[in-house]
Design an enzyme around this catalytic site. Structure first.
Site, PDB file in Angstrom:
ATOM      1  N   ASP A  64      13.298  -9.284  -4.107  1.00 35.05           N
ATOM      2  CA  ASP A  64      14.516 -10.076  -4.172  1.00 35.05           C
ATOM      3  C   ASP A  64      14.221 -11.306  -5.020  1.00 35.05           C
ATOM      4  OD1 ASP A  64      13.111 -11.824  -2.514  1.00 35.05           O
ATOM      5  OD2 ASP A  64      14.545 -11.733  -0.859  1.00 35.05           O
ATOM      6  N   HIS A  65      15.150 -12.239  -5.057  1.00 32.17           N
ATOM      7  CA  HIS A  65      14.987 -13.432  -5.881  1.00 32.17           C
ATOM      8  C   HIS A  65      13.807 -14.290  -5.440  1.00 32.17           C
ATOM      9  CE1 HIS A  65      17.558 -14.445  -2.487  1.00 32.17           C
ATOM     10  NE2 HIS A  65      17.109 -15.688  -2.585  1.00 32.17           N
TER      11      HIS A  65
ATOM     12  N   CYS B  56       9.550 -10.209  -0.835  1.00 34.50           N
ATOM     13  CA  CYS B  56      10.683 -11.089  -0.550  1.00 34.50           C
ATOM     14  C   CYS B  56      10.097 -12.466  -0.258  1.00 34.50           C
ATOM     15  CB  CYS B  56      11.549 -10.541   0.584  1.00 34.50           C
ATOM     16  SG  CYS B  56      10.814 -10.538   2.226  1.00 34.50           S
ATOM     17  N   GLY B  57      10.862 -13.367   0.270  1.00 33.05           N
ATOM     18  CA  GLY B  57      10.357 -14.716   0.503  1.00 33.05           C
ATOM     19  C   GLY B  57       9.158 -14.759   1.424  1.00 33.05           C
TER      20      GLY B  57
ATOM     21  N   GLY C 160       8.086 -11.741   3.177  1.00 30.00           N
ATOM     22  CA  GLY C 160       7.571 -10.384   3.338  1.00 30.00           C
ATOM     23  C   GLY C 160       8.079  -9.732   4.609  1.00 30.00           C
TER      24      GLY C 160
ATOM     25  N   GLY D  20      11.275  -9.769   6.097  1.00 29.81           N
ATOM     26  CA  GLY D  20      12.559  -9.071   5.987  1.00 29.81           C
ATOM     27  C   GLY D  20      12.428  -7.743   5.266  1.00 29.81           C
TER      28      GLY D  20
ATOM     29  N   HIS E   7      -5.895   3.671   8.372  1.00 31.81           N
ATOM     30  CA  HIS E   7      -5.736   4.015   9.793  1.00 31.81           C
ATOM     31  C   HIS E   7      -4.306   4.347  10.184  1.00 31.81           C
ATOM     32  CE1 HIS E   7      -9.650   2.102  11.469  1.00 31.81           C
ATOM     33  NE2 HIS E   7      -9.838   2.601  10.256  1.00 31.81           N
TER      34      HIS E   7
ATOM     35  N   ARG F 137      -2.702   8.930  16.642  1.00 33.46           N
ATOM     36  CA  ARG F 137      -1.868   7.725  16.716  1.00 33.46           C
ATOM     37  C   ARG F 137      -0.710   7.796  15.737  1.00 33.46           C
ATOM     38  NH1 ARG F 137      -7.252   4.036  16.741  1.00 33.46           N
ATOM     39  NH2 ARG F 137      -7.861   4.468  18.893  1.00 33.46           N
TER      40      ARG F 137
END
Length: 153
Positions: free
Chosen positions: A8-9, A65-66, A68, A70, A98, A141
Site C-alpha cells: 500500500d502507500h 504495509c505500514g 505489516g 494489516g 516449520h 502441525r
C-alpha cells in the site's frame, strides 16, 4: 521462483528495496502494485498477492504495509495463504521451514531498506522441511492448520 510483491502507500517507500532484493536473490518479480505513494487500501493488494500464490502463478508473496500487521491479517484470510509479519531473519526463515509460510509481510514504517536486504533473502532461501525424514512433527502441525482452515471455509 516467481514472487508476487504488493504494497500500500505506507509500504511504497520500501517497495523498491524489496524488488531489488528479490531480483538479487535470483528470482522473478510479479509486481501487483501499488505504483505510487497515493493512498490506497492494503487489503486490495493482499488479495492480489494472495491470488497470485493461490493460482500458482507465484510460488511465494511479499506484502508491505505500514506495520505489516494489516497485510498479514488480510492475506491470511485467503485459503492456502500462510502470511506472517517478520522483521528479523530468524522468523522469516523459520516461518517457511516449520510452518509452510508462503507470504512474508513487513512494515514499511517499522523497518528500513537495510533490514529488507537480509530479511527477504532469508525468506526466499528457506524451504519447508516438514516433509523431510525426521521432521514429521512439523507436517503434523501444518496439517492441523490446514484442518482449521477447512473447518472454517
Amino acid at each position: 521462483m516467481k514472487i508476487a510483491v504488493g504494497c500500500d502507500h505506507a509500504g511504497f517507500p520500501l517497495k523498491y528495496a524489496v524488488l531489488e532484493s528479490v531480483k538479487a536473490a535470483g528470482h522473478e518479480v510479479i509486481d501487483v502494485g501499488t505504483y505510487s505513494a497515493d493512498a490506497v487500501d492494503f487489503p486490495d493488494f493482499a488479495k492480489k498477492v494472495g491470488e497470485k500464490v493461490q493460482s500458482g502463478e507465484a510460488e511465494r508473496g511479499i506484502l508491505i504495509c505500514g506495520s505489516g500487521i494489516g497485510a498479514s491479517i488480510a492475506a491470511s484470510k485467503m485459503k492456502g495463504i500462510y502470511a506472517a509479519i517478520c522483521h528479523d531473519t530468524y522468523s522469516a526463515a523459520q516461518g517457511v521451514q516449520h510452518d509452510a509460510m508462503n507470504v512474508l509481510c513487513m512494515g514499511g514504517r517499522v523497518i528500513g531498506p537495510e533490514l529488507v536486504k537480509v530479511i527477504v533473502p532469508a525468506f526466499l532461501n528457506a524451504r519447508y522441511i516438514g516433509d523431510d525424514p525426521g521432521e514429521e512433527r512439523l507436517a503434523k502441525r501444518v496439517a492441523k492448520i490446514k484442518a482449521i482452515e477447512e473447518e472454517n471455509s
